[in-house]
Write an enzyme that holds these catalytic residues in place. Structure first.
Site, PDB file in Angstrom:
ATOM      1  N   CYS A   1     -14.890  15.546 -23.710  1.00 50.64           N
ATOM      2  CA  CYS A   1     -15.674  15.433 -22.234  1.00 50.64           C
ATOM      3  C   CYS A   1     -15.943  13.816 -21.793  1.00 50.64           C
ATOM      4  CB  CYS A   1     -17.306  15.920 -22.723  1.00 50.64           C
ATOM      5  SG  CYS A   1     -18.156  15.107 -23.688  1.00 50.64           S
TER       6      CYS A   1
ATOM      7  N   HIS B   1       7.210  25.795 -30.797  1.00 39.98           N
ATOM      8  CA  HIS B   1       8.584  25.121 -30.430  1.00 39.98           C
ATOM      9  C   HIS B   1       9.402  25.096 -31.634  1.00 39.98           C
ATOM     10  CE1 HIS B   1       7.074  21.851 -31.967  1.00 39.98           C
ATOM     11  NE2 HIS B   1       8.355  21.096 -31.975  1.00 39.98           N
TER      12      HIS B   1
END
Lengths: 173, 646
Positions: free
Chosen positions: B415, B550
């Site tokens: 944040c 991947h």
């Protein structure tokens, strides 16, 4: 590297307003039951379709389909519409569900807004791809990166609204 | 989305829409009749405030969704429209305001997360689209529930509002104190949101901030008290820390403190200063919270009113000055607070020998520039390598190992200034190393949640950390896993390895990536894929399949570790375009589909789609390989090579 499949990405973005149309149709159908909860949605949802178009196109164009692009598409359209509204009719307070009248009919107004929403959505998506990893000076770093995109889009939306209201609309009339 | 961790992700989700507010505030003020008097600029700014609930719905939906995709935002927006206008259709006196946005944002991810990664290979209709449709239908349930119960909640909120209003300046003082005390946990956002965006009503807008910008003369109660603290008090504390730093470190400390004090003064982002003493000197932090409360009390008693669009810094002060009431009085009050903070810090740091920045014992650590530690003890070669890399990349790599690597990391968020990390076990986090890597502070929230206070540039560190954290280049990962060699090591015989994908074989030496072509990952072969269906090349256990999807590793019954690495540099796609059909730990048979990949995404965004099939433990010299050079191969049917135990 994102240039090749622009049409493909536009098409992927256009799927979202189509989904929204399906949802709109569902609520129009449900509103036939006469229940207020349904007609409340059915009566207003149509006005949000341009906004959804803008959001959808922004997401589609954004290279990683990020939510920040969606927010930029939304902010871009809202600021555009508010800026536009205030110039066309200074007395009218901006409200998405009460679009300012352009021409004689409501459908004409909405068509015009759909075209504008295409513009704001494309601009938001383009700005996202341009600025999503911008680095700002240390003291402004919070507003860098993806958070910068809705901010810069609001500025573009503002002047796009003013430009269309002042110049484009005047020439059409 | 449980307990404290869930609330924190909610707080973090609000950052994206909140970052737009300064733009809204800027436009609103610049266009206002008392500044430039350009109505369309003013109207543009107001539009953002008016539709804040919509932006919250989208922001929360993005933050709580698994993938942060735009589709989640869109779904949140649609659920918000349905909820907001549905309940008005039921009872036109209902006004949910910003709460409709909150509820829509919170509910959207429940269904969305369930569907978003399904059927991912079609860009025009996939799980995300299904989720949008289902959420719209599910929103009907929300309309029914809140159409019935909201009138009662509205009554309750009205009485809470009445109570807060009647508490006046005392209420503002309590809020100021509580707000600062919640900073270490990050939960202050949740408290702020009600008072700033939901509380009170003026010309159809709610919340202290919204009402201030709509021109409510009573608004600003819960904002004005922060100005003296953020613009003056904390920079005073920073000055005290500089003057109390060791002589030889004073210059570095000055550079760092100037940057954080300037950030606090101009923008009102104060966490970098606060975290430099929050844990070192907890009593001092409590004093700071009390002083914030007192500032809220005094400013309100004097009848000063001023609001901000983002935080109480000089930029907001200047923009909103003409719109406030008696705002100039904040400056003398602020100067007083500057000296109070300076005095208390200057005295306390010496008296209790607090190790604020620049005072730490000589352990080879020193501050350099904007809060970045340079590890002087590190070998010179390391820092030379660091120069060629992005500084954020370097930080991320250090955090990664200090956090316990892939085995310990669960989820990475960020944040304003902090990384919010979910780990398996916070005990495995090496706090000292995290701090040495440049963190201003580390907070262990509970057994699973830890926060690292990085600074306002946290986003870039988080991006790098996410890229590293996804189990990439198998070698290192499979090495660290306890290998059940006892079980498999005695196995004898041979096994056939089939092509994992249809396409054409290429010698491994011709793969345009030295990691593979020079055999660093082990012996193997590469395939130029013709389609995106990747199967298991051999029966065994999936020992590696990370979030990025991947690459996958299979441990065979012979004890071989076969890695299928789809494309080159595809770790950067962070899973985009990949769909996994099995999960880590599953047993698969040869030819079973493991991953479907969108080759067009890989070709567009990654270096190449050439897929390498390597035996990552071939260096152990336990196996002999018989290579066949089949040319065109068919997934799961053509044999690539045969391995046997030596």
């Amino acid at each position: 590297m994102h240039q090749d499949h622009l049409f493909k990405r536009l098409a992927a973005g256009l799927v979202y307003p189509v989904l929204a149309l399906i949802i709109y149709a569902l609520f129009l159908l449900l509103s036939l039951t006469g229940f207020g909860g349904f007609s409340g949605v059915a009566n207003t949802f149509g006005y949000f379709l341009p906004l959804i178009l803008s959001v959808g196109l922004a997401v589609g164009i954004a290279h990683d389909k990020s939510g920040a692009a969606a927010l930029a598409g939304c902010v871009g359209y809202l600021v555009f519409a508010a800026s536009f509204t205030s110039i066309v009719n200074a007395k009218l307070a901006f409200d998405v569900t009460m679009p300012v009248k352009i021409g004689a009919t409501l459908s004409g107004t909405m068509t015009f807004l759909f075209i504008c929403a295409c513009l704001t959505g494309i601009v938001a998506g383009w700005l996202y791809n341009k600025f999503y990893n911008i680095h700002l000076p240390d003291w402004l770093a919070f507003f860098g990166g993806r958070r910068f995109v809705p901010i810069i889009t609001s500025v573009y939306g503002l002047f796009l609204g003013a430009f269309i209201a002042q110049i484009v609309l005047a020439h059409i009339k | 989305m449980k307990g404290l961790g869930g609330l924190q992700r909610l707080g973090k989700s609000l950052m994206l829409p909140i970052a737009v507010l300064p733009a809204a505030g800027l436009l609103n003020r610049l266009g206002a009749s008392d500044v430039l008097k350009i109505p369309f600029i003013n109207a543009g700014g107001n539009a953002i405030f008016t539709y804040l609930a919509l932006l919250f719905a989208m922001g929360i939906a993005i933050g709580l969704s698994k993938d942060g995709n735009g589709a989640a935002a869109l779904s949140g927006a649609i659920v918000y429209f349905i909820l907001n206008f549905g309940v008005i259709g039921i009872d036109k006196n209902i006004s949910m305001g910003v709460f409709a946005g909150f509820i829509a944002g919170l509910c959207t991810p429940i269904l969305y997360n369930r569907f978003c990664d399904k059927m991912n290979d079609n860009p025009y209709f996939n799980g995300r689209h299904v989720a949008i449709l289902l959420n719209a239908v599910a929103a009907i349930i929300l309309v029914l529930i809140f159409g019935v119960i909201w009138p009662f909640i509205q009554d309750g909120l009205n009485s809470i509002n009445g109570w807060i209003v009647s508490s006046g300046a005392i209420g503002a003082a309590v809020f100021g104190f509580a707000n600062r005390m919640l900073i270490p946990t990050g939960l202050h956002h949740v408290l702020n949101t009600y008072l700033w965006f939901g509380f009170g009503k003026y010309h159809g807008v709610t919340g202290d901030i919204n009402r201030f910008f709509a021109g409510d003369p009573t608004a600003g109660t819960y904002q004005v008290g922060f100005f003296p603290i953020m613009m003056f008090g904390l920079p005073g504390a920073a000055l005290a820390m500089v003057l109390r730093a060791k002589k030889e470190k004073r210059k570095e400390t000055f550079g760092m403190m100037l940057s954080v004090a300037l950030t606090a003064f101009l923008t009102g982002i104060t966490e970098p200063i606060e975290f430099s003493f929050m844990f070192l000197a907890y009593p001092l932090y409590i004093v700071h919270a009390v002083l914030t409360g007192i500032s809220g009390l005094i400013t309100n008693l004097l009848g000063i009113k001023l609001g901000f669009s983002f935080s109480a810094g000089a930029i907001d002060f200047a923009l909103n000055y003409t719109h406030g009431t008696k705002a100039w009085e904040l400056i003398p009050i602020g100067v007083v607070f500057f000296f109070i903070y300076f005095g208390i810090f200057y005295w306390a740091i010496k008296k209790f020998d607090i190790k604020t920045p620049g005072r730490e014992d000589d352990d080879g650590l020193a501050y350099a520039g904007a809060g970045l530690f340079t590890d002087q003890a590190a070998p010179a070669g390391d820092s030379a390598a660091a120069v060629t890399k992005d500084k954020y990349q370097v930080m991320a790599e250090k955090y990664f190992s200090a956090l316990g690597g892939n085995e310990n990391l669960d989820r990475i968020d960020y944040c304003t200034t902090r990384l919010r990390i979910k780990v398996k076990d916070t005990d495995k986090v090496d706090e000292a190393s995290v701090k040495r890597a440049g963190a201003r502070g580390v907070v262990k929230i509970d057994k699973q949640n830890v926060q690292i206070i990085v600074g306002t540039d946290v986003e870039f560190v988080a991006d790098h950390l996410k890229a590293i954290a996804s189990p990439q280049a198998a070698g290192t990962i499979t090495q660290t896993q306890p290998r059940p060699t006892e079980e498999h090591g005695t196995a004898s015989g041979s096994e056939q390895i089939y092509a994992p994908v249809t396409g054409e074989t290429i010698p491994l030496t011709e793969v345009p990536d030295p990691v593979f072509s020079q055999g660093m990952m082990g012996e193997g072969v590469a395939v130029k894929p013709a389609n995106g269906t990747f199967v298991a090349p051999v029966a065994g256990e999936i020992v590696q399949l990370g979030e990025t999807k991947h690459a996958y590793g299979i441990l065979t019954s012979l004890g071989e570790e076969i890695l299928v690495h789809i494309g080159l540099d595809t770790v950067g796609l962070k899973g985009e375009g990949f769909t996994a059909h099995v999960k880590q730990g599953d047993h698969v048979s040869a030819g079973q589909i493991v991953i479907t990949a969108d080759l067009s995404v890989i070709r567009e965004k990654a270096k190449s789609d050439i897929t390498s099939i390597v035996v990552t433990n071939s260096m152990e010299n336990k196996f002999a390989f018989d290579w066949s050079d089949p040319g065109k191969v068919e997934a799961g049917k053509t044999i690539l090579f045969e391995s046997r135990v030596k």
